[in-house]
Design an enzyme around this catalytic site. Structure first.
Site: not given
Ligand code: ADP
Ligand code: MG
Ligand code: ZN
Length: 648
Positions: A240-241, A243, A245-247, A461-462, A538
């Site tokens: 899995g990616p 972080g 929680g594998k460990t 812009h926002e 963007d």
């Protein structure tokens, strides 16, 4: 080097003999310097000419001529010494001591030693003899022991220094920690007898936990399985990616089964010397066998498990290590209760031999958590944090789509830190929301001052993004708009928040998203007739999205459902690799470009149609710097109502 010799070398530094030598040398040194300090006479240098004058005036009692200086004892100091000795010897009562202290100044003169530099003065001896002055030359000028010490000191330092380097090197080579012990292998194996982690600490990974439950059960009741003749899988691969929680899961298995946990990272095996990794593998299995039942956890196994033929030239050391691992996995008897877990985020590069039945035949996918999972993970981590009633973890979970367990743990901590900074005693919802933004966009950077014009550009812009989101179907509602700069480079941003977790995206949704992404630049162009660099991110995101839509999701009329690209490292946001001919790629590029252009036109149209809202909201944003989705919507609705009234 034989094993015995290695031991001997290793223990030499700890042997009593060595310690004795060092200790005695140090003691000698300290004593010597103390002694010479305590008895240090008050030395005073004088001119050679004064010295000659003193001789002529018969002020001198004796001299000692050494190679570089002449030490002079005056008659006065000899007299003072004599008187002092007499006085001290004659002490019978307090009065005598008082008498001595009265003459203290005079007695002090006994300690005064005058010296002058040695001059090659042929007449000196003559004149000394003339005036009846004793003279001599010292036989030995310094302390014998100290001399020895000074002679061997450099060797000693060299020896210690070399030993240190060798130790470091041999640690790298074999991890033996001994002097020159190449190949020794008690590598950095971390053994935790109790991990203290249970499945309760791992949230949102129900499927993974279910798969691992069997292993836990086996470690608890091995006979239940052996009686029936069932063999326990030797190993399971957590995929899995980073972080997710594998460990943590691996530790939880050990914690649940209440067995020791051996852990080692794949990269710990691979060293520059061939054969070291292999010996570490042997060692690891030997140690684990002695502690069975237990868990062996090999983190980042891709470091050794890389497919053996996937590399130019190959890597002898890694291949040997891998072969040893394969051999050990075949060799050990799983009924003893040793279970091997390994973790990786690049399963596709692993050697097929590792994955065949009898080795890591179980594959446990540890995916990024979904909405419910994220909420549960937040709950796990917020347990140790004081929170106010305002906290709504569901909302946080909604806002953190794509975040993994490690991110969420980090967010909770950031929120707690913020609460402390604001001198509160509990964490509020706003702390958590701010933490989410910190993870997404970096910290607020209040001291970055934008010019009025730039601020205005950013605001438009926002609001452009926000309006495009609000005026289209298939988009997530606007949660917040801000023009406070952030450390991660964003000068402002618009936060959208889904109302529910989405697992699928339709073509319409992708197209709307494209329009929203491009609407920032569209606002710049519609209002100011300009283009700024603020749209770079963007544009990048829009291009990737448009490309994926066409090349991976099969959503274009031109190519239909052909896979033109695929993602290389699925779990590591890998780059896409092309599966098509050069010619098709050129066509693909053209389709991507026209899709982007269309979306951009669409964005510009939306903004021109709603130019009044754009101005109103941008002005409001300029004044407030940060506005909520609600404020945004109320202004927008106000303008819209006006417009429709006028039309009627
Ligand atoms: P990985 O090994 O997959 O890269 P880790 O197991 O090292 O990830 O996770 C790092 C930290 O993130 C953990 O110590 C834990 O605090 C937190 N974490 C990750 N996943 C979860 C989860 N599913 N539940 C609770 N905490 C998690
Ligand atoms: Mg890990
Ligand atoms: Zn933008």
């Amino acid at each position: 080097m034989s094993n015995n010799k290695k031991k001997a070398n290793k223990n030499f530094f700890k042997s009593p003999f060595f310690i004795f030598i060092i200790a005695s040398l140090i003691a000698t040194f300290i004593l010597n310097s103390l002694l010479s300090f305590a008895t240090a006479p008050l030395e005073k240098e004088i001119y050679y000419s004064d010295f000659i004058n003193m001789i002529k005036n018969d002020e001198i009692s004796s001299v000692t001529i050494s190679s570089d200086k002449i030490i002079i004892k005056t008659k006065e100091s000899v007299e003072a010494e004599q008187k002092f000795n007499e006085a001290v010897n004659g002490v019978t009562g307090f009065d005598d001591i008082l008498e001595i202290s009265k003459n203290f100044e005079f007695f002090q003169k006994k300690d005064i030693v005058l010296y002058t530099g040695y001059l090659n003065d042929g007449d000196l001896i003559k004149i000394l003899t003339e005036h009846n002055i004793k003279f001599s030359r010292p036989v030995s000028e310094s302390n014998f022991l100290f001399d020895i010490f000074l002679t061997i000191l450099p060797f000693l330092i060299m020896y210690l220094f070399l030993a240190l380097i060798m130790r470091k090197m041999s640690k790298k080579i074999g991890g033996g920690g001994g002097f020159m012990s190449v190949g020794q292998s008690n590598a950095k194996i971390y053994l935790e007898n109790k991990t203290g982690v249970t499945f309760n600490d791992v949230a949102g990974q129900e499927e993974a936990k279910e798969s691992l439950d069997e292993i836990v059960d086996f470690l608890h009741h091995p006979t239940k399985y052996t009686v029936i003749g069932a063999k326990q899988p030797k190993g399971a691969l957590l995929v899995g990616p980073p972080g997710t929680g594998k460990t943590l899961l691996a530790k939880a298995v050990a914690g649940e089964a209440n067995v020791p946990f051996f852990s080692l990272s794949g990269s710990d095996f691979v060293e520059m010397f061939v054969g070291v990794g292999a010996s570490r593998v042997r060692d690891l299995f030997k140690q684990a066998a002695a502690k069975a039942p237990c868990i062996i956890f090999i983190d980042e196994i891709d470091a050794i498990g890389k497919s053996r033929d996937s590399q130019l030239g190959g890597n002898d050391e890694r291949e040997q290590t891998l072969n040893q691992l394969l051999a050990e996995m075949d060799g050990f008897d799983s009924s003893k209760g040793v279970v091997i877990l390994a973790a990786t985020n690049r399963p596709e590069i692993l050697d097929k031999a590792l994955l065949r039945p009898g080795r890591f035949d179980r594959r446990i996918i540890v995916e990024k958590p979904d909405l419910k999972g994220r909420e549960e993970i937040l709950k796990v981590h917020i347990k140790n944090v004081k929170i106010s009633d305002t906290v709504d973890l569901h909302e946080i979970a909604l806002a953190t789509s794509g975040a993994v367990g490690a991110d969420l743990a980090n967010m909770v901590n950031e929120a707690a830190l913020r609460a402390v900074r604001l001198k509160r005693t509990e964490v509020m919802q706003e702390d958590l929301m701010e933490a989410v933004e910190i993870i997404i966009a970096g910290k607020e950077k209040k001291d970055r001052i934008l010019s009025e014009r730039e601020k205005k550009l950013v605001a438009y812009h926002e609001v452009g993004h926000a309006l495009a989101a609000a005026k289209q179907k298939n988009t997530d509602p606007v949660q917040k708009i801000t023009i406070v700069p952030r450390t991660m480079g964003a000068l402002g941003y618009t936060m959208q928040m889904p109302e529910e977790e989405k697992y699928l995206m339709s073509k319409d949704e992708i197209l709307s998203d494209l329009t929203v992404l491009l609407a920032g630049r569209a606002a710049e162009e519609v209002v100011f007739d300009t283009k700024t660099t603020g749209a770079a991110n963007d544009i990048e995101r829009a291009t990737n999205l448009a490309r994926a839509m066409i090349s991976q999701y099969g959503m274009s009329d031109e190519f239909g459902m052909t896979s033109l690209e695929s993602i290389e490292n699925k779990y590591l946001d890998g780059r896409s690799v092309s599966n098509c001919s050069e010619e098709t790629r050129t066509k693909l590029d053209n389709v991507v470009i026209s899709t982007i252009k269309e979306s951009y036109e669409n964005a510009k149209n939306i903004l021109t149609e709603n130019i009044e809202s754009l101005h109103k909201i941008a002005e409001y944003l300029l004044e407030k710097e940060t506005i909520t989705g609600k404020e945004f919507m109320s202004i927008l609705n106000g303008v819209d109502d006006n417009v429709s009234e006028e039309e009627e």
